[in-house]
Design a protein around this motif. Structure first.
Motif, PDB file in Angstrom:
ATOM      1  N   LYS A  31      23.830  38.082   0.612  1.00 27.06           N
ATOM      2  CA  LYS A  31      25.273  37.951   0.439  1.00 27.06           C
ATOM      3  C   LYS A  31      25.988  39.284   0.559  1.00 27.06           C
ATOM      4  O   LYS A  31      27.138  39.347   0.988  1.00 27.06           O
ATOM      5  CB  LYS A  31      25.572  37.299  -0.918  1.00 27.06           C
ATOM      6  CG  LYS A  31      27.050  36.964  -1.117  1.00 27.06           C
ATOM      7  CD  LYS A  31      27.264  36.204  -2.401  1.00 27.06           C
ATOM      8  CE  LYS A  31      28.741  35.806  -2.562  1.00 27.06           C
ATOM      9  NZ  LYS A  31      28.984  35.046  -3.790  1.00 27.06           N
ATOM     10  N   LYS A  68      35.700  42.595   4.795  1.00 28.35           N
ATOM     11  CA  LYS A  68      36.475  41.371   4.975  1.00 28.35           C
ATOM     12  C   LYS A  68      35.818  40.459   6.008  1.00 28.35           C
ATOM     13  O   LYS A  68      35.684  39.253   5.796  1.00 28.35           O
ATOM     14  CB  LYS A  68      37.897  41.726   5.402  1.00 28.35           C
ATOM     15  CG  LYS A  68      38.786  40.509   5.610  1.00 28.35           C
ATOM     16  CD  LYS A  68      40.188  40.927   6.026  1.00 28.35           C
ATOM     17  CE  LYS A  68      41.054  39.702   6.266  1.00 28.35           C
ATOM     18  NZ  LYS A  68      42.429  40.101   6.702  1.00 28.35           N
ATOM     19  N   TRP A  70      32.671  40.462   7.014  1.00 25.67           N
ATOM     20  CA  TRP A  70      31.376  39.949   6.537  1.00 25.67           C
ATOM     21  C   TRP A  70      31.580  38.786   5.558  1.00 25.67           C
ATOM     22  O   TRP A  70      30.863  37.782   5.589  1.00 25.67           O
ATOM     23  CB  TRP A  70      30.562  41.063   5.892  1.00 25.67           C
ATOM     24  CG  TRP A  70      29.346  40.519   5.171  1.00 25.67           C
ATOM     25  CD1 TRP A  70      29.102  40.498   3.851  1.00 25.67           C
ATOM     26  CD2 TRP A  70      28.234  39.850   5.783  1.00 25.67           C
ATOM     27  NE1 TRP A  70      27.912  39.889   3.570  1.00 25.67           N
ATOM     28  CE2 TRP A  70      27.352  39.473   4.758  1.00 25.67           C
ATOM     29  CE3 TRP A  70      27.912  39.532   7.090  1.00 25.67           C
ATOM     30  CZ2 TRP A  70      26.162  38.808   5.008  1.00 25.67           C
ATOM     31  CZ3 TRP A  70      26.723  38.866   7.339  1.00 25.67           C
ATOM     32  CH2 TRP A  70      25.857  38.512   6.292  1.00 25.67           C
ATOM     33  N   THR A  71      32.576  38.914   4.681  1.00 18.82           N
ATOM     34  CA  THR A  71      32.850  37.840   3.713  1.00 18.82           C
ATOM     35  C   THR A  71      33.218  36.548   4.439  1.00 18.82           C
ATOM     36  O   THR A  71      32.769  35.456   4.073  1.00 18.82           O
ATOM     37  CB  THR A  71      33.996  38.258   2.782  1.00 18.82           C
ATOM     38  OG1 THR A  71      33.624  39.464   2.095  1.00 18.82           O
ATOM     39  CG2 THR A  71      34.298  37.160   1.772  1.00 18.82           C
ATOM     40  N   GLU A  72      34.022  36.663   5.502  1.00 18.59           N
ATOM     41  CA  GLU A  72      34.383  35.476   6.282  1.00 18.59           C
ATOM     42  C   GLU A  72      33.151  34.861   6.929  1.00 18.59           C
ATOM     43  O   GLU A  72      32.991  33.626   6.951  1.00 18.59           O
ATOM     44  CB  GLU A  72      35.410  35.861   7.352  1.00 18.59           C
ATOM     45  CG  GLU A  72      36.766  36.218   6.779  1.00 18.59           C
ATOM     46  CD  GLU A  72      37.738  36.655   7.869  1.00 18.59           C
ATOM     47  OE1 GLU A  72      37.301  36.719   9.042  1.00 18.59           O
ATOM     48  OE2 GLU A  72      38.913  36.923   7.550  1.00 18.59           O
ATOM     49  N   ARG A  73      32.263  35.717   7.500  1.00 21.47           N
ATOM     50  CA  ARG A  73      31.029  35.195   8.112  1.00 21.47           C
ATOM     51  C   ARG A  73      30.176  34.455   7.081  1.00 21.47           C
ATOM     52  O   ARG A  73      29.656  33.364   7.337  1.00 21.47           O
ATOM     53  CB  ARG A  73      30.217  36.353   8.716  1.00 21.47           C
ATOM     54  CG  ARG A  73      30.721  36.835  10.051  1.00 21.47           C
ATOM     55  CD  ARG A  73      29.906  38.001  10.577  1.00 21.47           C
ATOM     56  NE  ARG A  73      28.497  37.665  10.766  1.00 21.47           N
ATOM     57  CZ  ARG A  73      27.563  38.555  11.138  1.00 21.47           C
ATOM     58  NH1 ARG A  73      27.886  39.818  11.359  1.00 21.47           N
ATOM     59  NH2 ARG A  73      26.303  38.178  11.288  1.00 21.47           N
ATOM     60  N   TRP A  74      30.025  35.068   5.918  1.00 22.65           N
ATOM     61  CA  TRP A  74      29.193  34.467   4.856  1.00 22.65           C
ATOM     62  C   TRP A  74      29.790  33.125   4.420  1.00 22.65           C
ATOM     63  O   TRP A  74      29.072  32.131   4.301  1.00 22.65           O
ATOM     64  CB  TRP A  74      29.093  35.439   3.691  1.00 22.65           C
ATOM     65  CG  TRP A  74      28.310  34.873   2.535  1.00 22.65           C
ATOM     66  CD1 TRP A  74      28.778  34.169   1.487  1.00 22.65           C
ATOM     67  CD2 TRP A  74      26.886  34.935   2.379  1.00 22.65           C
ATOM     68  NE1 TRP A  74      27.752  33.790   0.669  1.00 22.65           N
ATOM     69  CE2 TRP A  74      26.579  34.253   1.186  1.00 22.65           C
ATOM     70  CE3 TRP A  74      25.851  35.492   3.123  1.00 22.65           C
ATOM     71  CZ2 TRP A  74      25.276  34.127   0.723  1.00 22.65           C
ATOM     72  CZ3 TRP A  74      24.561  35.375   2.663  1.00 22.65           C
ATOM     73  CH2 TRP A  74      24.274  34.700   1.486  1.00 22.65           C
ATOM     74  N   ASN A  75      31.098  33.087   4.169  1.00 16.05           N
ATOM     75  CA  ASN A  75      31.745  31.854   3.709  1.00 16.05           C
ATOM     76  C   ASN A  75      31.638  30.750   4.755  1.00 16.05           C
ATOM     77  O   ASN A  75      31.433  29.583   4.430  1.00 16.05           O
ATOM     78  CB  ASN A  75      33.207  32.122   3.380  1.00 16.05           C
ATOM     79  CG  ASN A  75      33.371  32.996   2.143  1.00 16.05           C
ATOM     80  OD1 ASN A  75      32.462  33.056   1.302  1.00 16.05           O
ATOM     81  ND2 ASN A  75      34.495  33.688   2.028  1.00 16.05           N
ATOM     82  N   ASN A  76      31.800  31.106   6.032  1.00 16.18           N
ATOM     83  CA  ASN A  76      31.661  30.105   7.095  1.00 16.18           C
ATOM     84  C   ASN A  76      30.250  29.529   7.113  1.00 16.18           C
ATOM     85  O   ASN A  76      30.045  28.327   7.318  1.00 16.18           O
ATOM     86  CB  ASN A  76      31.989  30.716   8.454  1.00 16.18           C
ATOM     87  CG  ASN A  76      33.476  30.914   8.645  1.00 16.18           C
ATOM     88  OD1 ASN A  76      34.271  30.227   8.021  1.00 16.18           O
ATOM     89  ND2 ASN A  76      33.846  31.874   9.481  1.00 16.18           N
ATOM     90  N   ILE A  78      28.108  29.419   4.550  1.00 13.49           N
ATOM     91  CA  ILE A  78      27.884  28.665   3.309  1.00 13.49           C
ATOM     92  C   ILE A  78      28.459  27.249   3.431  1.00 13.49           C
ATOM     93  O   ILE A  78      27.877  26.274   2.954  1.00 13.49           O
ATOM     94  CB  ILE A  78      28.526  29.414   2.122  1.00 13.49           C
ATOM     95  CG1 ILE A  78      27.675  30.641   1.769  1.00 13.49           C
ATOM     96  CG2 ILE A  78      28.657  28.502   0.912  1.00 13.49           C
ATOM     97  CD1 ILE A  78      26.298  30.307   1.264  1.00 13.49           C
ATOM     98  N   THR A  79      29.612  27.156   4.114  1.00 15.49           N
ATOM     99  CA  THR A  79      30.252  25.842   4.238  1.00 15.49           C
ATOM    100  C   THR A  79      29.619  24.990   5.326  1.00 15.49           C
ATOM    101  O   THR A  79      30.120  23.913   5.655  1.00 15.49           O
ATOM    102  CB  THR A  79      31.751  26.010   4.533  1.00 15.49           C
ATOM    103  OG1 THR A  79      31.890  26.819   5.711  1.00 15.49           O
ATOM    104  CG2 THR A  79      32.464  26.672   3.381  1.00 15.49           C
ATOM    105  N   GLU A 112      19.942  32.043  -0.969  1.00 12.13           N
ATOM    106  CA  GLU A 112      20.597  31.777   0.304  1.00 12.13           C
ATOM    107  C   GLU A 112      20.671  33.058   1.145  1.00 12.13           C
ATOM    108  O   GLU A 112      20.921  34.147   0.622  1.00 12.13           O
ATOM    109  CB  GLU A 112      22.012  31.224   0.081  1.00 12.13           C
ATOM    110  CG  GLU A 112      22.006  29.858  -0.544  1.00 12.13           C
ATOM    111  CD  GLU A 112      23.403  29.347  -0.821  1.00 12.13           C
ATOM    112  OE1 GLU A 112      23.642  28.144  -0.670  1.00 12.13           O
ATOM    113  OE2 GLU A 112      24.262  30.188  -1.201  1.00 12.13           O
TER     114      GLU A 112
END
Length: 730
Positions: A31, A68, A70-76, A78-79, A112
């Motif tokens: 993460k 920013k 990387w956070t978007e990549r991770w959230n995408n 995860i969903t 994860e």
């Protein structure tokens, strides 16, 4: 249980072997973006060891990735979204390269990760090499097998395990998705049935190649379950497992590449049609064999013939293009690697002389060598006839001119600084420095090189140097190296004996001989022909020369003042000007600033020219509007003082009252209130052409000619001049 274990072992080996032979880099990222696991493809791609990569994060290898992003990549991930994009990654060496990235979320022991599959898309051959490197054996581990299984199933390429009978024993999820088959249907299916126009015999031959060569690359077409057909690039690897032989094949969809190739073919056809639409003969010639490999319809080239060379088609010669027997553009370009324009004279079908102007341009290969040459030719026979008629006319002018007293041709003008330079008008500090240099060098015999743009007054300054020198009582003889034809300039400089060439009806005294004891002003020295540069250098060094047609050496005492608006150092680099002559001329250089750098002088010059041409044209101009003067000061004056003088003269002529009006001759882009005269388009065109011709001293062709400034062909300009009734005043 034993069969189950064998199947698991076989599956694990399949996953491990396929994972070990992946062409892509695999990164497991936590993460925080730290790298938790890599395959050997990653170490080969980034040139780090596995342990070094595990100490890095995504931010170390992807320069454009920030918190920013990387956070978007991770959230995408995860969903449940699969993330695919192109980016720039960095190797250990610091080299940046383009990559294609596919992200998916995975879970291992409750933790994860983002599984990032990275493909190098910068160099195709490097990708192949990395694919071979990926076949190197990796250490077997349970976690690696688990990770490799997930990675293989989500690869962008379809993976098949095929036995020697052509039966698919295993395939990854991508293969199922691509072909639209469920996994249970694809396993056990015949690979032959999936390939369009692929028979059992074809498979037998391909299997022999795979077994012999170990790695075979092919291209074919696959058919989806729904019937749709698409092209694929297949890399087949020979594998032995548990006594059985397999082809582990990785298939990539190359639909986009095939579409691009079709587009290239279309563009090639469009290019061919464009070339054939040209009215002049056009050729592409092999620079090594001199054979014509492409020609347009206008060339009359018959493609059924073989081994036609440029010398037989474009030069009408039976001699080979070796660069020695005749001027061959191909041979010259291959040596110089520069475009060339040459002229050829040969006989047409009726036996008449035909002049052809050939323009040739190089095409380079990957090593920077000339591989091909493009040529197109233009019939210039009529132009050559016109040139010949002009030469005859010039010869007649020369004959009549030589009847006059030689020294009466050259008038001496007095130019002095402040009290010595009445005709030089300036208050700018930059130009005062120039005049100070004139005073410094005038009393010596040193050669002077006057530099500056056209129209800045280089000839006026040369007269100033002469008229305050100890040679002022002898002539200042001017030679314009740009306006005299190349075949006449030697005779003008050094004279000739009677009968030394056709048209030499009497002895002619050359200008160096006339200037003995005085000064020779060589204007536009940068345009002096190379063969005359050598003779001029001899005069500078030895003070002697011979007339054309005479072996008698003539001694002279002449001071040289040269002027040019050409960058002579660049001309030396291009081989157009002798360096030793340049150093002899450049003893005392004087640079004249352009009018745009001495705008304070513009009002002085305007008033001077107004007074001058008011008297000449019987006008009584007493005032100059402020906005007119401002417009004149703001204009950049590419033609410098000469252009300013021309505009003021025209303004004086058209001004009806006591106030100066510029009318339609106002510099482009500047408007003066109160002027509303409307003229026709042809009048505007005529005025603009006249202005450019004045700037270039009525020089039509060449690098400094009006046609070059107007961006049209010299022949087109001459036609427009004739139509508009433009001719040079005598």
């Amino acid at each position: 249980m034993e069969k189950t274990a064998d199947l698991k072992n076989k599956t694990n080996f399949f996953h491990q072997h396929t994972f070990d032979n992946l062409p892509d880099a695999v990164l497991w990222l936590n993460k925080s973006g730290n790298i938790e696991f890599v395959n050997k493809g990653a170490t080969g791609l980034y040139l780090y060891s596995g342990s070094e990569l595990l100490k890095l994060s995504i931010f170390d290898i992807e320069p454009d990735c920030n918190d920013k992003f990387w956070t978007e990549r991770w959230n995408n991930a995860i969903t449940g979204h699969k993330v695919s994009y192109n980016s720039i990654h960095r190797k250990k060496s610091g080299l940046n390269f383009s990559v294609e990235i596919h992200d998916s979320i995975i879970e291992d022991n409750g933790v994860e990760y983002v599984c990032s599959i990275v493909r190098d898309i910068s160099v195709y051959k490097e990708r192949e090499q990395k694919l071979r490197d990926a076949l190197i054996e990796l250490k077997v581990s349970e976690k690696l097998l688990h990770q490799s299984h997930f990675t293989i199933e989500n690869l962008p390429g379809a993976v098949f395990w095929i036995n020697k009978e052509g039966i698919i024993e295993s395939a990854n999820n991508t293969a199922c998705d691509r072909l639209e088959y469920p996994k249970d249907e694809l396993s056990g299916a015949s690979f032959i049935d999936l390939c369009v126009d692929f028979s059992k015999k074809d498979w037998t031959e391909l299997w022999k190649r795979i077994k012999k060569e170990k790695v075979v690359i092919t291209e074919s077409k696959n058919r989806k379950k729904g019937g749709a057909i698409f092209p694929v690039y297949v890399r087949s690897n020979f594998v032995e497992f548990e006594g059985k032989e397999y082809s582990v094949s990785i298939a990539l969809d190359v639909t986009k590449r095939v579409e691009a190739e079709a587009q290239i073919r279309l563009q090639h056809q469009l290019l061919k049609n464009t070339i054939n639409s040209l009215t002049h003969p056009f050729y592409v010639i092999d620079a090594n064999s001199f054979e014509i490999i492409l020609a347009n319809d206008a060339s009359g080239f018959n493609e059924t013939k073989t081994k036609l060379t440029c010398h037989s088609v474009t030069h009408n010669s039976d001699k080979p293009c070796d660069g020695n027997n005749h001027v061959c553009p191909v041979a010259k370009i291959k040596k110089s690697k520069k475009a060339r324009t040459v002229e050829h004279l040969h006989k047409d079908d009726k036996g008449n002389d035909k002049y052809v102007e050939i323009h040739a341009y190089p095409i380079f290969d990957d090593r920077g060598e000339v591989s091909n040459v493009i040529e197109y030719s233009i019939d210039i026979t009529e132009r050559k006839k016109a040139d010949e008629a002009l030469r005859f006319a010039l010869d007649e002018v020369k004959r009549l001119k030589n009847q006059l007293e030689a020294e009466n041709i050259y008038l001496q003008q007095e130019i002095k600084l402040e009290h010595n330079f009445e005709e030089i008008i300036s208050k700018s500090k930059a130009f005062k420095n120039v005049l100070n240099k004139v005073e410094q060098v005038a009393s010596t015999d040193a050669s002077v090189l006057i530099l500056g743009e056209t129209g800045t007054g280089k000839e006026l300054l040369a007269r100033a140097v002469h008229n305050i020198s100890k040679r002022r009582n002898r002539p200042l003889v001017k030679v314009n190296c740009a306006t005299l034809p190349a075949n006449l300039i030697e005779s003008e400089l050094f004279g000739h004996e009677k009968g030394s060439f056709t048209g030499a009806h009497a002895r002619k005294t050359g200008r160096f001989e006339l200037a003995n004891g005085g000064t020779v002003f060589l204007d536009e020295i940068g345009d002096l022909a190379p063969e005359l540069q050598t003779k001029l250098l001899r005069v500078l060094q030895e003070g002697e020369f011979e007339r054309l047609g005479s072996s008698q050496t003539i001694k002279v005492d002449v001071r040289i003042i040269a002027a040019t608006n050409v960058n002579l150092e660049a001309a030396i680099d291009e081989g157009k000007f002798r360096s030793d002559l340049y150093y002899r001329l450049n003893v005392f250089p004087i640079m004249i600033p352009p009018l745009r750098d001495r705008r304070d002088d513009i009002p002085l010059l305007v008033h001077h020219f107004v007074n001058k041409y008011s008297k000449k044209n019987s006008r009584n101009i007493e005032s100059i509007p402020q906005n007119t003067m401002k417009a004149l000061q703001n204009y950049p004056w590419p033609g410098n003082i000469r252009e300013l003088e021309n505009i003021i003269e025209r303004g004086v002529i058209i001004s009806p009252g006591k106030q100066l009006e510029l009318g339609d001759w106002l510099p482009k882009g500047r408007k003066i209130k109160g002027i509303h005269k409307v003229t026709s388009l042809s009048d505007h065109e005529k005025e603009y052409i006249l202005e450019v011709l004045e700037m270039t001293n009525w020089r039509v062709s060449g690098e400094k000619g009006a046609a070059k400034i107007l961006d049209i062909k010299p022949t087109t300009l001459e036609a427009r001049m004739k139509k508009l009734g433009i001719s040079r005043k005598s």
